[in-house]
Design a protein around this motif. Sequence first.
Motif, short mmCIF file in Angstrom:
data_model
loop_
_atom_site.label_atom_id
_atom_site.label_comp_id
_atom_site.label_asym_id
_atom_site.label_seq_id
_atom_site.Cartn_x
_atom_site.Cartn_y
_atom_site.Cartn_z
N SER A 34 0.82 -1.22 0.00
CA SER A 34 0.00 0.00 0.00
C SER A 34 0.85 1.26 0.00
O SER A 34 0.41 2.31 -0.48
CB SER A 34 -0.91 0.02 1.22
N PHE B 233 1.20 2.86 -3.43
CA PHE B 233 0.05 3.39 -4.17
C PHE B 233 0.28 4.82 -4.64
O PHE B 233 0.10 5.15 -5.81
CB PHE B 233 -1.22 3.36 -3.31
N GLU B 234 0.63 5.68 -3.70
CA GLU B 234 0.75 7.11 -4.02
C GLU B 234 1.87 7.36 -5.02
O GLU B 234 1.69 8.08 -6.01
CB GLU B 234 1.00 7.91 -2.74
N GLU C 40 1.03 6.16 -8.68
CA GLU C 40 0.03 6.90 -9.43
C GLU C 40 0.38 8.38 -9.55
O GLU C 40 0.27 8.97 -10.61
CB GLU C 40 -1.34 6.73 -8.76
N GLU C 41 0.80 8.97 -8.43
CA GLU C 41 0.96 10.43 -8.41
C GLU C 41 2.41 10.87 -8.49
O GLU C 41 2.70 12.07 -8.50
CB GLU C 41 0.32 11.00 -7.15
N GLN D 44 4.69 10.90 -6.29
CA GLN D 44 5.07 11.67 -5.12
C GLN D 44 4.87 10.82 -3.87
O GLN D 44 4.16 9.81 -3.91
CB GLN D 44 4.24 12.96 -5.02
N ILE D 45 5.51 11.26 -2.78
CA ILE D 45 5.38 10.53 -1.51
C ILE D 45 5.08 11.55 -0.43
O ILE D 45 5.65 12.65 -0.41
CB ILE D 45 6.70 9.79 -1.20
N THR D 46 4.16 11.19 0.46
CA THR D 46 3.86 12.07 1.59
C THR D 46 4.28 11.36 2.87
O THR D 46 3.78 10.28 3.18
CB THR D 46 2.36 12.42 1.61
N THR E 149 5.25 16.46 1.38
CA THR E 149 5.16 15.77 0.09
C THR E 149 6.47 15.92 -0.68
O THR E 149 7.01 17.03 -0.79
CB THR E 149 3.98 16.32 -0.73
N GLN F 59 -3.37 -1.89 -6.64
CA GLN F 59 -1.96 -1.77 -7.02
C GLN F 59 -1.71 -2.34 -8.41
O GLN F 59 -0.98 -1.74 -9.21
CB GLN F 59 -1.08 -2.50 -6.00
N ARG G 89 -2.32 -0.07 -11.17
CA ARG G 89 -1.32 1.00 -11.35
C ARG G 89 -0.15 0.56 -12.23
O ARG G 89 0.68 1.38 -12.59
CB ARG G 89 -0.82 1.48 -9.98
#
Lengths: 245, 331
Positions: free
Chosen positions: B134, B137-138, B141-142, B144-146, B151, B179, B182
Amino acid sequence: MLLEAHLILRMKKSITSLFILLCSSLYGFSDSIAINYDSSIIELRQFDQAKISEYKADDNFEYGNRPVPGMSLWERFKLWLGRLLNRLFYMGTETPFGKIIVYIILTVIIIYALLKIFKVDIRRTFYSGSDRGVMDYDVHHENIHDMDFDRLIKEAIEKKEYRNAIRLIYLASLKHLSDHQLIHWQPGKTNHEYMDEISEDKLKSNFGKLSYYFEYTWYGDFAVSEGQFQNVNDLFNHWKKQLPK
Amino acid sequence: MSKEIQNDKAEFQSRVDLTDLKNSVDRVRTEIGKVVVGQSQMVDLLITAILADGHVLLEGAPGVAKTLTAKLLSKVITANFARVQFTPDLMPSDVLGTTVFNAKSTEFTFKAGPIFSNIVLIDEINRAPAKTQSALFEVMEERQITVDGQTYAMDEPYLIVATQNPIEQEGTYRLPEAQLDRFLFKISVDYPNLNEEISILQGHHSRKAPHDLGNISSVLTKENIKTYRETIHGLHVDENLVQYIAKIVHETRENPDLFLGASPRASIAIMQTAKAYSAIQGRDFITPEDIKFVAKPVLRHRVILTPEKEMEGLTTDQIIDQLVEKIEVPR
């Protein structure tokens, strides 16, 4: 010496504490054994016989008989529908107007069933006349085995729609290959899959060129000049001569 | 007659200059081909994925050059490369990075994980549990990581190449559908044929250091990839072919043999990858051939068979083949 005196003093304190605790427990025991007796007079009450008789006479308290429920909403709807159908059936069978309506409905159902069974496209049946060659038809409902290619290509050339004319030439070449059983026609196959099915080299090579023109003009949206179209048309006519007799 | 027509074939000049792109792709193929024998379809799909800006899941039995190809890919592209071996005890912070206290400056600073690279090879991705999956996921797709409310954007190009073994079930976790969706492609890596197997043996025998990838040259830069992606984005897609793609994906949702159909992300993936694949062929427009070529790797991990069909021994590849054949090619 001082330590001994301290220990003796602590022991004395502990013995005194135990003695006080024991005395307080004994006092508690003697206090809990006192009992209070209820000596009030009990008044006996009787059931009201008149009320019992009244309840016995009431049907709502007769549990031996099974209750008869009223009609539910669904049952009332079924009853209403049944009556309506009865009325319609009476109209359809007993009056001349009703009979006509019933016959029309039955005829439509039978025609629809036959069209579905034999997979007849009703729109094609009605539009198979003179206006079938209109160029802006829906390309997804075409069947290459039903198309009059000579007329369609001629019309496209007259309108100088060379892109569409090349497409029609390509579809015509597929029809020829299918008619000569050189390919197994299936709408889901791609141009290269058809090309792989052709075993004769020269036929395959020229069909590859026709595919090239078709792909660039149709999928690639490349403009086609009259001269370019003439080349493709010549190639097509030459290719047709290579087909087995 | 044939000669005349042959000359005419050159008359459709590409509206977009794809010469440099095609030459670069040919050089990539050559470099990878120095080590990997055969597997041309896998290599083409990998290149297509890079140009279409998507992640790749390589699935195959052990020893079919999955990891090797991913490593080679990182060699031919001048970009940062990191490798993460997924294990059952791997934590999200091991992949993403974590905030650590710097005693010298008395401040918390973020220590970036291996995911902060241009090309990330995740080996045996299905060995990590859902929690670690999980975490991807970010970033997938995006881009980037938070972490701790902060971010961090990934550097472009960003590509995750993951590998998994379909046979082994012990100690593995099925990847979540979110996932899998993606991943742009799931590429099935097959065994080589007999001739390829002989070539592998001969190559291995003649090389002094078989594991040395020192003779592999970098032929693509980050800037090249960025330019090629922009070029590909502008390629022509015929309206009828847009409908053809939509029909294929829609059919996956209607097919009674499939429990789960593909998402709209799959439609976009088919179109983007078909454009990239047509570009590497030197064409500035897509054809149904391109769509068919990419349909299976795009769809196979996005659809789920019904339990009955699974028990009958059918595969998603077979169902995809059937449903694609059913749909009329626009002509």
